[in-house]
Motif scaffolding. Structure first.
Motif, PDB file in Angstrom:
ATOM      1  N   GLY A  51      68.368  12.717  64.079  1.00 63.09           N
ATOM      2  CA  GLY A  51      69.660  12.554  64.879  1.00 63.09           C
ATOM      3  C   GLY A  51      70.802  12.970  64.223  1.00 63.09           C
ATOM      4  O   GLY A  51      71.822  13.525  65.028  1.00 63.09           O
ATOM      5  N   SER A  52      71.146  12.563  62.966  1.00 71.17           N
ATOM      6  CA  SER A  52      72.472  12.887  62.137  1.00 71.17           C
ATOM      7  C   SER A  52      72.320  14.321  62.006  1.00 71.17           C
ATOM      8  O   SER A  52      73.538  14.736  61.480  1.00 71.17           O
ATOM      9  CB  SER A  52      72.329  12.053  61.062  1.00 71.17           C
ATOM     10  OG  SER A  52      71.351  12.412  60.036  1.00 71.17           O
ATOM     11  N   GLY A  53      71.188  14.938  61.682  1.00 75.76           N
ATOM     12  CA  GLY A  53      71.214  16.245  61.262  1.00 75.76           C
ATOM     13  C   GLY A  53      70.903  16.427  59.832  1.00 75.76           C
ATOM     14  O   GLY A  53      71.093  17.503  59.280  1.00 75.76           O
ATOM     15  N   LYS A  54      71.001  15.464  58.971  1.00 76.51           N
ATOM     16  CA  LYS A  54      70.990  15.254  57.721  1.00 76.51           C
ATOM     17  C   LYS A  54      69.402  15.624  57.172  1.00 76.51           C
ATOM     18  O   LYS A  54      69.367  15.854  55.944  1.00 76.51           O
ATOM     19  CB  LYS A  54      71.425  13.951  57.091  1.00 76.51           C
ATOM     20  CG  LYS A  54      72.859  13.692  57.501  1.00 76.51           C
ATOM     21  CD  LYS A  54      73.421  12.394  56.753  1.00 76.51           C
ATOM     22  CE  LYS A  54      74.932  12.271  57.134  1.00 76.51           C
ATOM     23  NZ  LYS A  54      75.282  10.777  56.397  1.00 76.51           N
ATOM     24  N   SER A  55      68.513  15.533  57.714  1.00 81.01           N
ATOM     25  CA  SER A  55      67.230  15.655  57.488  1.00 81.01           C
ATOM     26  C   SER A  55      66.500  16.584  58.301  1.00 81.01           C
ATOM     27  O   SER A  55      66.588  16.632  59.362  1.00 81.01           O
ATOM     28  CB  SER A  55      66.392  14.147  57.331  1.00 81.01           C
ATOM     29  OG  SER A  55      66.915  13.262  56.496  1.00 81.01           O
ATOM     30  N   THR A  56      65.533  17.307  57.582  1.00 81.81           N
ATOM     31  CA  THR A  56      64.834  18.481  58.289  1.00 81.81           C
ATOM     32  C   THR A  56      63.581  18.636  57.664  1.00 81.81           C
ATOM     33  O   THR A  56      63.451  18.269  56.610  1.00 81.81           O
ATOM     34  CB  THR A  56      65.516  19.901  58.308  1.00 81.81           C
ATOM     35  OG1 THR A  56      65.655  20.219  57.020  1.00 81.81           O
ATOM     36  CG2 THR A  56      66.966  19.869  59.100  1.00 81.81           C
ATOM     37  N   ARG A  57      62.867  19.078  58.394  1.00 85.89           N
ATOM     38  CA  ARG A  57      61.301  19.406  57.895  1.00 85.89           C
ATOM     39  C   ARG A  57      60.627  20.533  58.714  1.00 85.89           C
ATOM     40  O   ARG A  57      61.086  20.623  59.724  1.00 85.89           O
ATOM     41  CB  ARG A  57      60.392  18.175  58.311  1.00 85.89           C
ATOM     42  CG  ARG A  57      59.014  18.280  57.548  1.00 85.89           C
ATOM     43  CD  ARG A  57      58.371  16.793  57.946  1.00 85.89           C
ATOM     44  NE  ARG A  57      59.008  15.538  57.205  1.00 85.89           N
ATOM     45  CZ  ARG A  57      58.718  14.558  57.680  1.00 85.89           C
ATOM     46  NH1 ARG A  57      57.612  14.170  58.286  1.00 85.89           N
ATOM     47  NH2 ARG A  57      59.462  13.422  56.831  1.00 85.89           N
ATOM     48  N   TYR A  58      60.043  21.480  57.897  1.00 88.76           N
ATOM     49  CA  TYR A  58      59.422  22.705  58.406  1.00 88.76           C
ATOM     50  C   TYR A  58      57.825  22.709  58.221  1.00 88.76           C
ATOM     51  O   TYR A  58      57.314  22.132  57.126  1.00 88.76           O
ATOM     52  CB  TYR A  58      59.953  23.944  57.798  1.00 88.76           C
ATOM     53  CG  TYR A  58      61.557  23.861  57.872  1.00 88.76           C
ATOM     54  CD1 TYR A  58      62.390  23.444  57.192  1.00 88.76           C
ATOM     55  CD2 TYR A  58      62.276  24.708  59.071  1.00 88.76           C
ATOM     56  CE1 TYR A  58      63.826  23.338  57.413  1.00 88.76           C
ATOM     57  CE2 TYR A  58      63.473  24.497  59.282  1.00 88.76           C
ATOM     58  CZ  TYR A  58      64.481  24.198  58.555  1.00 88.76           C
ATOM     59  OH  TYR A  58      65.459  24.070  58.731  1.00 88.76           O
ATOM     60  N   TYR A  93      58.598  25.180  72.380  1.00 91.53           N
ATOM     61  CA  TYR A  93      59.051  24.000  73.104  1.00 91.53           C
ATOM     62  C   TYR A  93      59.994  23.190  72.213  1.00 91.53           C
ATOM     63  O   TYR A  93      59.675  22.911  70.917  1.00 91.53           O
ATOM     64  CB  TYR A  93      57.880  23.312  73.497  1.00 91.53           C
ATOM     65  CG  TYR A  93      57.036  23.766  74.511  1.00 91.53           C
ATOM     66  CD1 TYR A  93      55.708  24.196  73.848  1.00 91.53           C
ATOM     67  CD2 TYR A  93      57.038  23.745  75.836  1.00 91.53           C
ATOM     68  CE1 TYR A  93      54.872  25.026  74.757  1.00 91.53           C
ATOM     69  CE2 TYR A  93      56.053  24.197  76.708  1.00 91.53           C
ATOM     70  CZ  TYR A  93      55.274  24.921  76.111  1.00 91.53           C
ATOM     71  OH  TYR A  93      54.099  25.603  76.874  1.00 91.53           O
ATOM     72  N   CYS A  94      61.042  22.395  72.911  1.00 92.53           N
ATOM     73  CA  CYS A  94      61.645  21.560  71.951  1.00 92.53           C
ATOM     74  C   CYS A  94      61.509  20.244  72.651  1.00 92.53           C
ATOM     75  O   CYS A  94      61.043  20.096  73.808  1.00 92.53           O
ATOM     76  CB  CYS A  94      63.200  21.800  72.045  1.00 92.53           C
ATOM     77  SG  CYS A  94      64.058  21.976  73.792  1.00 92.53           S
ATOM     78  N   ALA A  95      61.479  19.184  71.726  1.00 96.05           N
ATOM     79  CA  ALA A  95      61.236  17.726  72.292  1.00 96.05           C
ATOM     80  C   ALA A  95      62.049  16.690  71.495  1.00 96.05           C
ATOM     81  O   ALA A  95      62.461  17.173  70.358  1.00 96.05           O
ATOM     82  CB  ALA A  95      59.616  17.583  71.994  1.00 96.05           C
ATOM     83  N   ALA A  96      62.205  15.798  71.996  1.00 94.21           N
ATOM     84  CA  ALA A  96      63.140  14.639  71.469  1.00 94.21           C
ATOM     85  C   ALA A  96      62.369  13.443  71.423  1.00 94.21           C
ATOM     86  O   ALA A  96      61.433  13.028  72.017  1.00 94.21           O
ATOM     87  CB  ALA A  96      64.319  14.294  72.174  1.00 94.21           C
ATOM     88  N   GLY A  97      62.593  12.514  70.320  1.00 96.60           N
ATOM     89  CA  GLY A  97      61.744  11.301  69.888  1.00 96.60           C
ATOM     90  C   GLY A  97      62.428  10.530  69.116  1.00 96.60           C
ATOM     91  O   GLY A  97      63.646  11.002  68.646  1.00 96.60           O
ATOM     92  N   PRO A  98      62.240   9.463  68.881  1.00 99.87           N
ATOM     93  CA  PRO A  98      62.934   8.418  67.865  1.00 99.87           C
ATOM     94  C   PRO A  98      62.837   8.766  66.308  1.00 99.87           C
ATOM     95  O   PRO A  98      63.760   8.510  65.856  1.00 99.87           O
ATOM     96  CB  PRO A  98      62.053   7.185  68.108  1.00 99.87           C
ATOM     97  CG  PRO A  98      60.761   7.597  68.475  1.00 99.87           C
ATOM     98  CD  PRO A  98      60.879   8.921  69.424  1.00 99.87           C
ATOM     99  N   LEU A  99      61.834   9.510  66.095  1.00100.20           N
ATOM    100  CA  LEU A  99      61.818   9.876  64.679  1.00100.20           C
ATOM    101  C   LEU A  99      61.581  11.238  64.311  1.00100.20           C
ATOM    102  O   LEU A  99      60.588  11.986  65.122  1.00100.20           O
ATOM    103  CB  LEU A  99      60.653   9.061  63.845  1.00100.20           C
ATOM    104  CG  LEU A  99      60.859   7.573  64.004  1.00100.20           C
ATOM    105  CD1 LEU A  99      59.579   6.649  63.158  1.00100.20           C
ATOM    106  CD2 LEU A  99      62.024   7.011  63.132  1.00100.20           C
ATOM    107  N   TRP A 100      61.863  11.877  63.200  1.00108.69           N
ATOM    108  CA  TRP A 100      61.631  13.232  62.952  1.00108.69           C
ATOM    109  C   TRP A 100      60.326  13.432  62.415  1.00108.69           C
ATOM    110  O   TRP A 100      60.298  13.362  61.052  1.00108.69           O
ATOM    111  CB  TRP A 100      62.858  13.914  61.834  1.00108.69           C
ATOM    112  CG  TRP A 100      63.000  13.078  60.942  1.00108.69           C
ATOM    113  CD1 TRP A 100      63.592  11.597  61.050  1.00108.69           C
ATOM    114  CD2 TRP A 100      63.025  13.418  59.473  1.00108.69           C
ATOM    115  NE1 TRP A 100      63.874  11.414  59.378  1.00108.69           N
ATOM    116  CE2 TRP A 100      63.383  12.479  58.589  1.00108.69           C
ATOM    117  CE3 TRP A 100      62.420  14.617  58.863  1.00108.69           C
ATOM    118  CZ2 TRP A 100      63.580  12.514  57.397  1.00108.69           C
ATOM    119  CZ3 TRP A 100      62.564  14.923  57.525  1.00108.69           C
ATOM    120  CH2 TRP A 100      62.953  13.752  56.707  1.00108.69           C
TER     121      TRP A 100
END
Length: 120
Positions: A51-58, A93-100
């Motif tokens: 949510g903050s944009g500080k963490s990503t995963r690929y 598809y994009c999707a939103a959820g509570p955790l990355w």
């Protein structure tokens, strides 16, 4: 509500930028993930951002070629896709959820999908 856009036809080695636009005041509270589904295949994880944009995963298959980013002021998440390959062809598809997380089951809200076709 999420709306994905930016798909299209591109030659191998080319680039596309997908966008996911969200409505609502609590956008920054949600992680946003990108998933893709090719014909006859299961939906698979591509990238996610906290949510903050500080963490990503690929996913390993896109690491080093795709970059996920977000602008919470504009309620958007982007997926910059470079060095595209024919095997990247899919509906994204994009999707939103509570955790990355990488599992699509962890995401509560889904956009309608945008088609990416990479020709060889």
């Amino acid at each position: 509500q999420l709306q994905a856009s930016g798909g299209g036809l591109v030659q191998a080695g080319g680039s596309l930028r997908l966008s996911c636009a969200a409505s609502g005041r609590t956008f920054s509270s949600y992680a946003v993930g990108w998933f893709r589904q090719a014909p006859g295949k299961e939906r698979e994880f591509v990238a996610t951002i906290s949510g903050s944009g500080k963490s990503t995963r690929y996913a390993d298959s896109v690491k080093g070629r795709f970059t996920i980013s977000r602008d919470n002021a504009k309620n958007t998440v982007n997926l910059q896709m470079n060095s595209l390959k024919p095997e990247d062809t899919a509906v994204y598809y994009c999707a939103a959820g509570p955790l990355w997380e990488v599992s699509p089951r962890r995401y509560d809200y889904w956009g309608q999908g945008t088609l990416v076709t990479v020709s060889s």
